[in-house]
Design an enzyme around this catalytic site. Structure first.
Site, mmCIF file in Angstrom:
data_model
loop_
_atom_site.group_PDB
_atom_site.id
_atom_site.type_symbol
_atom_site.label_atom_id
_atom_site.label_comp_id
_atom_site.label_asym_id
_atom_site.label_seq_id
_atom_site.Cartn_x
_atom_site.Cartn_y
_atom_site.Cartn_z
ATOM 1 N N ASP A 1 0.875 -1.228 0.084
ATOM 2 C CA ASP A 1 0.048 0.124 -0.012
ATOM 3 C C ASP A 1 0.817 0.939 0.080
ATOM 4 O O ASP A 1 2.268 0.928 -0.081
ATOM 5 C CB ASP A 1 -0.917 -0.057 1.154
ATOM 6 C CG ASP A 1 -0.591 0.134 2.422
ATOM 7 O OD1 ASP A 1 1.090 0.116 2.529
ATOM 8 O OD2 ASP A 1 -1.031 0.204 3.484
ATOM 9 N N CYS B 1 2.500 -3.518 4.205
ATOM 10 C CA CYS B 1 1.870 -2.554 4.309
ATOM 11 C C CYS B 1 2.464 -1.987 5.625
ATOM 12 O O CYS B 1 3.621 -2.100 5.824
ATOM 13 C CB CYS B 1 0.595 -2.731 4.493
ATOM 14 S SG CYS B 1 -0.076 -3.800 5.725
ATOM 15 N N THR C 1 1.794 -2.628 8.837
ATOM 16 C CA THR C 1 2.287 -3.745 9.916
ATOM 17 C C THR C 1 2.333 -5.028 9.185
ATOM 18 O O THR C 1 2.809 -5.813 9.856
ATOM 19 C CB THR C 1 1.083 -3.887 10.865
ATOM 20 O OG1 THR C 1 -0.223 -4.146 10.310
ATOM 21 C CG2 THR C 1 0.774 -2.712 11.672
ATOM 22 N N HIS D 1 7.364 -25.431 7.590
ATOM 23 C CA HIS D 1 6.267 -26.158 8.405
ATOM 24 C C HIS D 1 4.633 -25.855 7.576
ATOM 25 O O HIS D 1 3.997 -26.891 7.490
ATOM 26 C CB HIS D 1 6.210 -25.937 9.581
ATOM 27 C CG HIS D 1 7.288 -26.521 10.319
ATOM 28 N ND1 HIS D 1 7.407 -26.314 11.990
ATOM 29 C CD2 HIS D 1 8.533 -26.914 9.957
ATOM 30 C CE1 HIS D 1 8.563 -26.756 12.220
ATOM 31 N NE2 HIS D 1 9.159 -27.160 11.128
ATOM 32 N N HIS E 1 4.264 -32.071 8.172
ATOM 33 C CA HIS E 1 3.648 -31.126 7.877
ATOM 34 C C HIS E 1 2.740 -30.962 6.711
ATOM 35 O O HIS E 1 1.745 -30.210 6.549
ATOM 36 C CB HIS E 1 4.928 -30.091 7.713
ATOM 37 C CG HIS E 1 5.838 -29.919 8.552
ATOM 38 N ND1 HIS E 1 5.585 -29.559 9.870
ATOM 39 C CD2 HIS E 1 7.181 -30.354 8.963
ATOM 40 C CE1 HIS E 1 6.480 -29.625 10.858
ATOM 41 N NE2 HIS E 1 7.643 -30.203 10.056
#
Length: 146
Positions: free
Chosen positions: A8, A65, A67, A98, A133
């Site tokens: 963004d 972005c 965060t 994983h 996994h």
């Protein structure tokens, strides 16, 4: 490797840095926007990159972005996407080993350039381990298909 990248407006500058870093490492990077730092909405670019990765056109995507949270949530709404938001390399590495993550996200307000590069390198260098996994990743796919 072909890598799709997006951000963004808050992640725009760090995206430019990471894009150049990926190219230095020899990766083919396609930028899905934005192409300037004007205010925009992260779901637009989370979806764009996620659709490219989900289609198989790109084996990996990177999203940025403020965060990393909002843009990763947006990407995870696209079927077939396993996006992870990381603020340190260890989680990035294990997410690939994983969980077979196919999109990495982080926040420009959370990590600086050098740490972002370390996170990207750890994620790209890791390989899915399969085995026990693989069953869990398949369980995630089953939830997605319900």
């Amino acid at each position: 490797m072909k890598i799709a990248i997006g951000s963004d407006h808050v992640g725009f500058e760090l995206k430019q840095t990471i894009k150049a870093y990926l190219e230095e490492l020899g990766h083919e990077v396609t930028d899905f926007g934005p192409f300037e730092a004007s205010r925009t909405d992260y779901p637009i670019y989370g979806e764009k990159v996620a659709k490219e990765v989900a289609s198989g056109a790109y084996p990996a995507g990177i999203l940025i972005c403020g965060t990393g949270v909002g843009i990763s949530i947006s990407a995870n709404k696209v079927a077939g996407i396993r996006a992870v938001v990381c603020s340190e390399p260890y989680s990035a590495k294990l997410s690939k080993e994983h969980n077979n993550t196919n999109i990495l996200a982080f926040g420009s307000r959370v990590v600086g350039e050098d740490l972002a590069k370390m996170i990207v390198s750890a994620w790209l260098d890791a390989e899915f381990e399969g085995g026990r996994h693989a069953k869990r990743v398949e369980m995630i796919r089953s939830i997605e298909n319900e």
